[in-house]
Design an enzyme around this catalytic site. Sequence first.
Site, mmCIF file in Angstrom:
data_model
loop_
_atom_site.group_PDB
_atom_site.id
_atom_site.type_symbol
_atom_site.label_atom_id
_atom_site.label_comp_id
_atom_site.label_asym_id
_atom_site.label_seq_id
_atom_site.Cartn_x
_atom_site.Cartn_y
_atom_site.Cartn_z
ATOM 1 C CB CYS A 165 -97.314 8.628 -18.725
ATOM 2 S SG CYS A 165 -95.880 7.765 -19.093
ATOM 3 C CB CYS B 151 -96.243 8.058 -22.320
ATOM 4 S SG CYS B 151 -96.048 7.107 -20.750
ATOM 5 C CG ASP B 152 -98.957 10.535 -23.066
ATOM 6 O OD1 ASP B 152 -98.856 9.872 -24.136
ATOM 7 O OD2 ASP B 152 -99.855 10.450 -22.369
#
Length: 309
Positions: free
Chosen positions: A131, A134-135
């Site tokens: 992701c 997300c990261d």
Amino acid sequence: MEKVIIIGTGCAGLTAAIYTARANLNPLVLTGIMPGGLLTTTSIVENFPGFPVGVDGYELMTRMQQQAEKFGARIKFATVEEANLTQSPLTLTVDGEKVQAQAIIIASGAGHRHLGLDSEAKLEKKGVTYCATCDGALPMFRNQPVVVVGGGDSACEEAMYLTRFASEVSLIHRRDTLRASKIMADRALNNPKIKPVWDSVVTEVLDVAQDKVTGVRLQNVKTKATQVLPCAGVFMAIGHVPNTQVFKGQVDMDENGYILAKRGTETSVPGVFVAGDCCDHVYRQAITAAGMGCSAAIDAERYLARLNQ
Ligand code: NAP
């Protein structure tokens, strides 16, 4: 006994929640481990009708949840551990407790597909991620080269997102044309920070010995030549697998685990309906999942009306 339980709070589950709540069915909606579903991990959703300038995926899902709750849906952060759908009443084990329902809508979505490499598993969260939203902004990836694996819309979207942080993004695809829609493919390929690596597969993520990602070993599928591409992060975007493990043997599925829908959203079990990515490997869009959630709610409502007349 619940009238209807909805499993999943992605686009399909929350749309089913809005419709069943408005039909006074007082739905119990179970979130699973990812409330809001996969769309919460995306950035801007540009193709959901009604949002001409796009909408943040997390915001879209939050709004859907608020809309469902406004009409009385009860949303519970909980996971289905076991399902017994072969006997009436339909029974689920939810966080250790048995819950019974007259009707169930399965909208459990799909999760990220993994390459299946040993090194991939060992370096997950140590530079291997599924992701970008997300990261991608983590310090370990900033001003560093990263790779994205895949050739679909997700891979293009992730690669473009990562150009904000990374020094360079290599897009590794096993063929020489992208599967992505033309608009996404053009955007990715025209981005000067994105470098496509065609006809190539990742055979190893390096370096397990150092306990962090330092590169990927690639093989060209046509020439069989191998090379090591140094990078600080590997973002996998190679598609999805349906979250249907818990229903195996309970409802009919295809060989890939997608639940088979017949006559609208009916499954092989009376009173069990299905919607969204856990049964759709063709369209897989936020709007189609929402549409199926609506259909499943109407099918469940009609089923309950017949059952209780
Ligand atoms: P996808 O369309 O299934 O693409 C998966 C990609 O990963 C394909 O290019 C596939 O290669 C590759 N792949 C699969 N298994 C692999 C393996 N073992 N090793 C190497 N490569 C592998 O999945 P997606 O990109 O996640 O998209 C899913 C759905 O969501 C699509 O319908 C897409 O349109 C939609 N979506 C839309 C947007 C948007 O419109 N903004 C954004 C994201 C996703 P092949 O091409 O060779 O099969």
